[in-house]
Design a protein around this motif. Structure first.
Motif, PDB file in Angstrom:
ATOM      1  N   ARG A 147       0.832  -1.211   0.000  1.00  0.00           N
ATOM      2  CA  ARG A 147       0.000   0.000   0.000  1.00  0.00           C
ATOM      3  C   ARG A 147       0.867   1.262   0.000  1.00  0.00           C
ATOM      4  NH1 ARG A 147      -3.086  -3.100   3.991  1.00  0.00           N
ATOM      5  NH2 ARG A 147      -5.110  -3.705   3.113  1.00  0.00           N
ATOM      6  N   ALA A 189      -5.742  -9.206 -11.609  1.00  0.00           N
ATOM      7  CA  ALA A 189      -6.394  -9.401 -10.308  1.00  0.00           C
ATOM      8  C   ALA A 189      -7.531 -10.389 -10.412  1.00  0.00           C
ATOM      9  CB  ALA A 189      -6.902  -8.059  -9.782  1.00  0.00           C
ATOM     10  N   SER A 249       1.611  -9.819  -6.402  1.00  0.00           N
ATOM     11  CA  SER A 249       2.125  -8.627  -5.712  1.00  0.00           C
ATOM     12  C   SER A 249       2.265  -7.450  -6.669  1.00  0.00           C
ATOM     13  CB  SER A 249       3.465  -8.926  -5.040  1.00  0.00           C
ATOM     14  OG  SER A 249       4.407  -9.412  -5.983  1.00  0.00           O
ATOM     15  N   VAL A 252      -1.282  -6.173  -7.459  1.00  0.00           N
ATOM     16  CA  VAL A 252      -1.786  -5.341  -6.362  1.00  0.00           C
ATOM     17  C   VAL A 252      -1.225  -3.933  -6.464  1.00  0.00           C
ATOM     18  CG1 VAL A 252      -1.521  -4.912  -3.889  1.00  0.00           C
ATOM     19  CG2 VAL A 252      -2.346  -7.113  -4.681  1.00  0.00           C
ATOM     20  N   CYS A 261      -2.921  -2.135  -9.383  1.00  0.00           N
ATOM     21  CA  CYS A 261      -4.333  -1.812  -9.133  1.00  0.00           C
ATOM     22  C   CYS A 261      -4.455  -0.677  -8.115  1.00  0.00           C
ATOM     23  CB  CYS A 261      -5.077  -3.047  -8.638  1.00  0.00           C
ATOM     24  SG  CYS A 261      -5.467  -4.254  -9.928  1.00  0.00           S
ATOM     25  N   GLY A 275      -7.565  -3.905  -6.107  1.00  0.00           N
ATOM     26  CA  GLY A 275      -6.303  -4.157  -5.421  1.00  0.00           C
ATOM     27  C   GLY A 275      -6.513  -4.562  -3.976  1.00  0.00           C
ATOM     28  N   GLU A 276      -7.438  -3.894  -3.279  1.00  0.00           N
ATOM     29  CA  GLU A 276      -7.716  -4.245  -1.887  1.00  0.00           C
ATOM     30  C   GLU A 276      -8.325  -5.641  -1.790  1.00  0.00           C
ATOM     31  OE1 GLU A 276      -6.919  -2.911   0.900  1.00  0.00           O
ATOM     32  OE2 GLU A 276      -6.060  -1.046   0.151  1.00  0.00           O
ATOM     33  N   LEU A 288      -7.773  -8.091  -3.849  1.00  0.00           N
ATOM     34  CA  LEU A 288      -6.680  -9.039  -4.100  1.00  0.00           C
ATOM     35  C   LEU A 288      -5.781  -9.152  -2.868  1.00  0.00           C
ATOM     36  CD1 LEU A 288      -5.123 -10.941  -5.892  1.00  0.00           C
ATOM     37  CD2 LEU A 288      -4.072  -8.973  -7.039  1.00  0.00           C
ATOM     38  N   LEU A 289      -5.546  -8.039  -2.185  1.00  0.00           N
ATOM     39  CA  LEU A 289      -4.773  -8.093  -0.940  1.00  0.00           C
ATOM     40  C   LEU A 289      -5.439  -8.997   0.083  1.00  0.00           C
ATOM     41  CD1 LEU A 289      -3.408  -4.528  -0.044  1.00  0.00           C
ATOM     42  CD2 LEU A 289      -2.094  -6.633  -0.335  1.00  0.00           C
TER      43      LEU A 289
END
Length: 375
Positions: A215, A264, A330, A333, A336, A347-348, A350-351
């Motif tokens: 992040r 993603a 990674s 992420v 994204c 992205g969140e 996928l995290l």
């Protein structure tokens, strides 16, 4: 050049003015004699005509790294509460990062930065102020002393290594595997330790907060920076284009890697479609790729973006699926979170998947060469 004392006094003056403005004319904010050498100032805050007041002891500082919060501010406030539970600590700074703000709130420490990030909660007299300002550091905001940030291509390499490969790590091994200079690696690791993104025992990295690290890196980058991509239309649609890519020559297949939403969506499905994004390796020309795939150049409404690959390392640990190369989770992420529209939400998501299923994407062994370290 202003001395540190002058800068601190100016910062304090700006912070007090901002607080007074937020509270309005019915409140008084008065700076009292500061009997403590531990804090920078003492403020008395009260509503007009009310005998009840609260005291705010102020820490005015140019930067607020998370490590500074946990190692210096938290012990101060704990000691303060043992002496006087009605006195509060207020941190004033030009800008405070989201991670530092979270830590301050968790420990009941008020903060005010000059971009408008404010959180002040007092029981008596009742004061509750919470506003959101800049999420990224303004260019005018002071940098931490190392001046080594998570921006730039070199930082991206180190972030990927730290995220993909479980610790322990040594700086020398990261230097060797990233092909970055050892002094640069050491400086960036110091920055990451200040941000509590890594934890070291001696010279060995024992833990990495890889989710927050990704992040933090994404906040310093922009996927679609000016001049870094070109937009196209796929005449037969994106699904047909992906099948077409799988039948290109190896020269093209190895140099094209899918990132962003479609990368993603291999793991999470919070939306369907989106723009298909390819990184284009340095040995390929974007116009040649577009001609090979029959893409039509457009200035608006593109469903395919061809991005100039900033560094071959973005293809590190990529994977071929049905003949098409996809960047590692990674990297997806990072892209994204640094992308436009709904991409940060992807992205969140996928995290979240990566945190729940580390075996699906993280290296199963420590491959940076660091020897086992006894706890």
């Amino acid at each position: 050049m202003e001395s540190p004392l002058i800068r601190e006094a100016h910062l304090l003056e700006q912070g007090v003015h901002a607080l007074s403005t937020m509270l309005g004319p019915e409140w008084q904010v008065t700076q009292r004699p500061n009997k403590s050498k531990v804090f920078d100032a003492a403020l008395e805050v009260r509503a007009e005509g009310d005998s009840t007041f609260t005291q705010l002891l102020v820490e005015a500082t140019q930067t607020v790294p998370p490590r500074f919060v946990m190692e210096q501010l938290v012990p101060k406030v704990q000691l303060l509460r043992e002496v006087n539970s009605y006195t509060n600590l207020l941190v004033i700074a030009p800008w405070i990062s989201p991670q530092a703000r979270d830590l301050l709130r968790q420990n009941g420490i008020a903060y005010l930065d000059l971009t408008g990030n404010v959180d002040i909660r007092v029981a008596r007299p009742a004061i509750l102020i919470h506003t959101v300002g800049a999420e990224k550091a303004p260019r005018s905001a002071p940098r931490e002393t190392s001046r080594t940030t998570l921006a730039g291509v070199k930082a991206g390499r180190l972030v990927r290594l730290l995220a993909d490969v479980p610790p322990p790590h040594r700086a020398t091994d990261l230097h060797r595997n990233s092909e970055l200079s050892l002094p640069y690696v050491s400086r960036l690791l110091d920055t990451l330790e200040d941000q509590l993104l890594i934890r070291r025992k001696g010279r060995v990295i024992m833990a990495v907060d890889w989710a927050q690290l990704l992040r933090a890196r994404a906040q310093e980058t922009s996927l679609l920076a000016h001049g870094s991509y070109q937009g196209f239309l796929a005449p037969n649609g994106v699904p047909a284009l992906l099948k077409q890519v799988a039948h290109l020559s190896v020269h093209y297949i190895d140099g094209l890697s899918v990132t962003g939403s479609y990368a993603a969506q291999r793991f999470v499905h919070i939306a369907v479609g989106g723009q298909l994004m390819f990184y284009v390796a340095s040995w390929l020309d974007i116009d040649d790729v577009a001609d090979e795939l029959g893409l039509l150049p457009v200035t608006e409404g593109a469903d395919v973006l061809l991005l100039t690959e900033p560094d071959p390392f973005v293809r590190s640990r990529s994977e071929f699926v049905d003949g098409v190369q996809y960047v590692a989770p990674s990297q997806a992420v990072l892209d994204c979170l640094a992308g436009p529209g709904r991409m940060p939400a992807e992205g969140e998501a996928l995290l979240d998947f990566m945190e729940a299923h580390p075996e699906e994407w993280r290296d199963s062994r420590n491959s940076t060469g660091a020897p086992p370290v006894q706890p």
